[in-house]
Design a protein around this motif. Structure first.
Motif, PDB file in Angstrom:
ATOM      1  N   THR A 163       0.821  -1.305  -0.018  1.00 16.32           N
ATOM      2  CA  THR A 163       0.176   0.079  -0.105  1.00 16.32           C
ATOM      3  C   THR A 163       0.788   1.428   0.136  1.00 16.32           C
ATOM      4  O   THR A 163       0.969   2.362  -0.664  1.00 16.32           O
TER       5      THR A 163
ATOM      6  N   GLN B 214     -10.253   4.262  -3.888  1.00 15.24           N
ATOM      7  CA  GLN B 214      -9.544   2.953  -4.853  1.00 15.24           C
ATOM      8  C   GLN B 214      -8.661   2.135  -4.186  1.00 15.24           C
ATOM      9  O   GLN B 214      -8.892   0.888  -4.189  1.00 15.24           O
TER      10      GLN B 214
ATOM     11  N   GLU C 197     -10.841   0.140  -1.807  1.00 12.05           N
ATOM     12  CA  GLU C 197     -11.560  -1.205  -2.524  1.00 12.05           C
ATOM     13  C   GLU C 197     -10.512  -2.418  -2.670  1.00 12.05           C
ATOM     14  O   GLU C 197     -10.903  -3.326  -2.627  1.00 12.05           O
ATOM     15  N   VAL C 198      -9.373  -1.892  -3.165  1.00 11.89           N
ATOM     16  CA  VAL C 198      -8.374  -2.895  -3.469  1.00 11.89           C
ATOM     17  C   VAL C 198      -7.894  -3.709  -2.412  1.00 11.89           C
ATOM     18  O   VAL C 198      -7.962  -4.923  -2.285  1.00 11.89           O
TER      19      VAL C 198
ATOM     20  N   LYS D  82     -10.753  -6.126  -1.214  1.00 13.66           N
ATOM     21  CA  LYS D  82     -10.916  -7.273  -1.805  1.00 13.66           C
ATOM     22  C   LYS D  82      -9.957  -8.376  -1.560  1.00 13.66           C
ATOM     23  O   LYS D  82     -10.114  -9.340  -1.430  1.00 13.66           O
ATOM     24  N   ARG D  83      -8.553  -7.752  -1.225  1.00 16.88           N
ATOM     25  CA  ARG D  83      -7.300  -8.573  -0.962  1.00 16.88           C
ATOM     26  C   ARG D  83      -7.690  -9.267   0.437  1.00 16.88           C
ATOM     27  O   ARG D  83      -7.505 -10.409   0.514  1.00 16.88           O
TER      28      ARG D  83
END
Length: 287
Positions: A129, A142, A145-146, A149-150
Motif C-alpha cells: 500500500t 480506490q 476497495e483494493v 478485496k485482498r
C-alpha cells in the motif's frame, strides 16, 4: 486452556451421566475400536477425497487454534499502531520510506516488532500500500476497495479449514448409522445365539450410532465453530491495517490515523488511549 476444559466437560457430562444412570462402560469400550475404525476412518477418507493437499495441511494446523486461541494478542494491536505511526511519519522522506518498505527484514522499524515482521501477509499489506502511494496510486477510495478485496480473498482462503471440519461433522452421524447397520448385519448372522449374547451384539452396534452423533455434535462441530471464530478474530488485525492506511491516504496526521485505527479495534483487544500515547511517546524518544 478453555478448549481443553470444554472437551473435558463434554466427556465428563456424557459418560459421567451414562455411568450414573447405571450404564456399563465395558460395552462401549469393547465395541469402540471397531466402530471408530469404521466411523473415523471413513470420515478421514472422505475428507482426504474432498480436499487438496493444501487444505489438508491447513486444517491439521488450524486444529491447534481451538486450544491456542487467536494469534494476535492485545499487545500486538498496540504494536501495529506504533509501527504504522512510524511508517506514516516516514512518508515525509520518500527515500527513507523506501528503505523500510523495500526490505522490511532489514528495517529497524519493522525489526522492533518481530511478531508482525514474521507475518508475511501483514507486512505485504503495509508495504504494497505504501509503495502504491509512492507511485501516485493514492486515491483513498480506490485503495480501500483494493485492500478490501485482498483481505476478503485472504479471509475466504483461511476459512477452508473450518468448512472442511464442518463438512466432516455433518457426515459423522450418517457414518455412525453405517457402522450401526454393519453391527446389525453381524448380529443377524448370529441369530442362533442366546439372548444375552445377542443383547451385547446389538448394544455394540448401537455404539456406532452413538459415536457418530457424539463426535459430530460434541467434538468436530464445536472444533469447526471455534476455528471459524478464531479466524474471524484474527481478521480484525488486517482490517486495522486497512483503516489506518486509508486514513493516511486522506492526508490525516499520523496520530489521527492511528487513533482512527484504535477506535476501529474491537474492545477486547483495543489499547487504551493512555497506553497507546505512552507507546507512541516511547517510539518518538527512541527515534
Amino acid at each position: 486452556m478453555v478448549g481443553i476444559a470444554g472437551v473435558c466437560i463434554v466427556f465428563a457430562m456424557v459418560f459421567g451421566g451414562y455411568i450414573i444412570a447405571g450404564g456399563k462402560l465395558e460395552i462401549i469400550l469393547h465395541a469402540l475400536p471397531h466402530e471408530m475404525i469404521i466411523i473415523a476412518g471413513a470420515a478421514i477418507g472422505a475428507f482426504v477425497i474432498s480436499s487438496d493437499f493444501h487444505t489438508i495441511k491447513h486444517t491439521l494446523s488450524d486444529i491447534a487454534k481451538v486450544f491456542k486461541g487467536p494469534k494476535w494478542k492485545p499487545r500486538d494491536y498496540q504494536d501495529l499502531l506504533c509501527l504504522m505511526f512510524q511508517l506514516i511519519k516516514a512518508r515525509a522522506n520518500p527515500v527513507e520510506l523506501d528503505s523500510h518498505i523495500e526490505d522490511p527484514a532489514s528495517s529497524p522499524i519493522f525489526m522492533a516488532y518481530p511478531r508482525i515482521l514474521a507475518d508475511a501477509e501483514a507486512v505485504s499489506l503495509i508495504c504494497d500500500t505504501l509503495r502504491s502511494a509512492s507511485m501516485n496510486y493514492d486515491d483513498p477510495h480506490q485503495v480501500e476497495e483494493v485492500l478490501t478485496k485482498r483481505i476478503e480473498k485472504t479471509y475466504a482462503k483461511a476459512q477452508h479449514s473450518s468448512h472442511a471440519l464442518q463438512t466432516m461433522a455433518d457426515a459423522l452421524p450418517a457414518l455412525g448409522i453405517v457402522a450401526a447397520v454393519l453391527g446389525v448385519i453381524k448380529t443377524m448372522a448370529s441369530i442362533d445365539q442366546p439372548p444375552p449374547v445377542l443383547g451385547k451384539m446389538i448394544a455394540g452396534a448401537l455404539v456406532g450410532t452413538f459415536m457418530g452423533v457424539f463426535l459430530a455434535y460434541g467434538i468436530v462441530g464445536p472444533f469447526a465453530s471455534r476455528v471459524k471464530a478464531v479466524i474471524d478474530e484474527d481478521q480484525t488485525f488486517y482490517n486495522l491495517i486497512r483503516e489506518v492506511m486509508v486514513a493516511a491516504l486522506h492526508n490525516h496526521a499520523a496520530n489521527v490515523c492511528v487513533e482512527v485505527g484504535r477506535q476501529n479495534t474491537p474492545a477486547a483487544v483495543r489499547p487504551s488511549y493512555g497506553d497507546l500515547e505512552g507507546a507512541l511517546r516511547a517510539t518518538r524518544q527512541a527515534a
